[in-house]
Design a protein around this motif. Structure first.
Motif, mmCIF file in Angstrom:
data_model
loop_
_atom_site.group_PDB
_atom_site.id
_atom_site.type_symbol
_atom_site.label_atom_id
_atom_site.label_comp_id
_atom_site.label_asym_id
_atom_site.label_seq_id
_atom_site.Cartn_x
_atom_site.Cartn_y
_atom_site.Cartn_z
ATOM 1 N N THR A 72 2.198 5.030 9.471
ATOM 2 C CA THR A 72 3.488 4.523 9.002
ATOM 3 C C THR A 72 4.265 3.880 10.135
ATOM 4 O O THR A 72 4.855 2.805 9.980
ATOM 5 C CB THR A 72 4.323 5.662 8.389
ATOM 6 O OG1 THR A 72 3.613 6.228 7.288
ATOM 7 C CG2 THR A 72 5.673 5.149 7.900
ATOM 8 N N MET A 155 -3.397 2.108 6.652
ATOM 9 C CA MET A 155 -1.967 1.794 6.555
ATOM 10 C C MET A 155 -1.620 0.546 7.365
ATOM 11 O O MET A 155 -0.693 -0.194 7.018
ATOM 12 C CB MET A 155 -1.141 2.997 7.011
ATOM 13 C CG MET A 155 -1.302 4.200 6.087
ATOM 14 S SD MET A 155 -0.368 5.661 6.594
ATOM 15 C CE MET A 155 1.212 5.312 5.837
ATOM 16 N N ARG A 294 3.831 2.278 -0.682
ATOM 17 C CA ARG A 294 3.033 1.571 0.322
ATOM 18 C C ARG A 294 3.139 0.054 0.171
ATOM 19 O O ARG A 294 3.053 -0.680 1.151
ATOM 20 C CB ARG A 294 1.562 2.002 0.217
ATOM 21 C CG ARG A 294 1.326 3.492 0.428
ATOM 22 C CD ARG A 294 1.941 3.998 1.688
ATOM 23 N NE ARG A 294 1.784 5.448 1.843
ATOM 24 C CZ ARG A 294 2.489 6.192 2.672
ATOM 25 N NH1 ARG A 294 3.406 5.644 3.440
ATOM 26 N NH2 ARG A 294 2.292 7.494 2.754
ATOM 27 N N SER A 377 10.366 4.991 2.251
ATOM 28 C CA SER A 377 9.572 3.871 2.747
ATOM 29 C C SER A 377 10.475 2.729 3.223
ATOM 30 O O SER A 377 10.152 2.028 4.191
ATOM 31 C CB SER A 377 8.642 3.372 1.633
ATOM 32 O OG SER A 377 7.836 2.318 2.082
#
Length: 445
Positions: A72, A155, A294, A377
């Protein structure tokens, strides 16, 4: 139109669709895998093995927590740097990225493997339950480096906005995992360790697909993917932006420890099995939302990096509405058919009226969760990771831990379910207030 231009100038709904549906499919596959893990263990072994795996599973999520920390953090930085066109930082990224993945893999594996029995006892496991849980947990630890590196690499691919490529990598690893589970558990007679080995093999393949992607130069930026040279500035940026995800993972484990200990103290082994499958099913229903999460990160990060602050915030609103629309049918099914769902997950289990009510209360908060989850997020993507950390701290430390320590003493196991619903409602309302008052800061670090 290249990917960056599409994200910066394309129609909002089209951008959301093309960047989200592959991520949603991939995360749903991941959710199905977790769900089938419980189904395979419950059907092919027994409910005691299911309870043991359920108690070991939260600790294995710490490993994925480190993967999310690096993935992340690096992903948020990559999206912003793509928007800013900082090719120098993009090229040097992998030195710090690789170093952190290796470092956290060693940090997790060695002490956790040595103290596996003590960790399972901390989760409330005793006797045969503890032995089975340790067996499952230690095998998962053998694959730690691939759990962390595979997730973090994937990611990074998503951070470029290349959701289809990332989804294909996840799908291959998970399909192999699903195929191998019944073979290892039943055909080879490996029991719970077979379920863990199947997952490890899936993660190894998942990791090598990510390595292949960067080694063959398929990324949208040039990078020195072999480097293990740590850059303090880049490393600090990765850790800062990824910290909320790590806090969420660690606090989630602490939450699970408290809940499983409460159930072990005030309930029965059947209560542990019931909570295990209920929680797995709840996480499975949230998988489309995690997919949107995501998909949101690179879209917001690239627009923020390019200075398009209003467009970044508009994307958040669009994604939240999409999340509510996606969860609505799952929410209705869970409320209308709880007995049938419980029967599917726990064959032969006799469910009582109180547990049906507990099931409905636990799932009643689904429509509110897109606000909280997508905010977690959004904030790192706009370089505001402290706000995401605050929300995690509020939910886990200020609310969840004290509530779950106190309520079961007076109201028993049932308070875990209605207490959880009250906490999610509170955090959702606080998140909504923060988002309404928040203006994206023009100054970027």
């Amino acid at each position: 139109m290249d990917r960056k231009t599409f994200i910066l100038k394309g129609d909002l709904k089209k951008v959301m669709w093309e960047t989200s549906w592959p991520a949603v499919v991939a995360i749903v596959l991941y959710g199905i895998n977790n769900f089938l893990d419980a189904i395979f263990v419950g059907y092919l072994i027994n409910t005691k093995a299911l309870a043991a795996v359920g108690m070991a599973y939260p600790l294995s999520q710490i490993v994925l927590g480190f993967g999310r920390l690096v993935g992340t953090g690096a992903g948020a930085a990559v999206s912003i740097w793509i928007g800013e066109n900082r090719q120098d930082k993009l090229y040097r990224l992998f030195g710090s990225f690789n170093f952190l993945c290796i470092f956290f893999s060693l940090l997790c594996t060695v002490p956790a493997y040595i103290y596996a029995h003590e960790l399972m006892a901390m989760m409330g496991a005793k006797g045969d339950l503890q032995s089975i849980a340790v067996e499952y947990f230690q095998v998962t630890l053998i694959g730690t480096v691939f759990w962390i590196y595979g997730l973090a690499l994937n990611m990074l691919v998503r951070a470029e906005g290349k959701m289809k490529s990332a989804a294909k990598m996840i799908a291959v690893g998970l399909i192999i995992d699903i195929i191998l589970k019944p073979i290892f558990i039943s055909t080879f007679g490996m029991g719970v360790s077979g379920a863990a080995w199947a997952t490890n093999i899936g993660m190894i393949i998942y990791s090598f697909l990510g390595i292949y992607y960067y080694a063959k130069g398929k990324s949208s930026f040039k990078t020195n993917w072999k480097s293990v040279s740590y850059d303090p500035v880049i490393g600090k940026r990765i850790l800062k932006l990824g910290l909320p995800e790590m806090i969420l993972s660690v606090m989630g484990v602490i939450q699970s420890i408290i809940i499983f200990n409460a159930i072990a103290r005030y309930g029965t082994e059947n209560d542990i099995s019931f909570f295990t499958v209920l929680n797995r099913f709840f996480l499975f229903l949230l998988t489309p939302l995690f997919g949107l999460m995501r998909g949101l990160q690179p879209v917001v990060g690239i627009n923020f990096g390019a200075g398009q602050y209003t467009r970044a915030k508009t994307f958040l609103k669009t994604y939240i509405l999409a999340g509510i629309a996606i969860l609505a049918p799952f929410f209705l099914i869970a409320l209308i058919f709880p007995q049938q769902l419980i029967g599917l997950m726990l064959p032969g289990y006799t469910v009582n009226a109180h547990q049906i009510l507990d099931f409905r209360l636990f799932f009643s908060v689904l429509p509110l969760l897109p606000i909280t989850v997508l905010a977690l997020s959004y904030y790192p993507a706009v370089n505001q990771s402290k706000k995401a950390s605050f929300l995690v701290f509020l939910r886990q430390v200020i609310l969840y831990i004290p509530v779950m320590l106190i309520l079961p003493q007076y109201f028993g196991v049932k308070s875990i379910y209605w207490g959880s619903a009250l906490i999610e409602i509170t955090v959702g309302l606080v998140t909504l207030l923060l988002l309404r008052n928040y203006q994206v800061q023009m100054k970027k670090v």
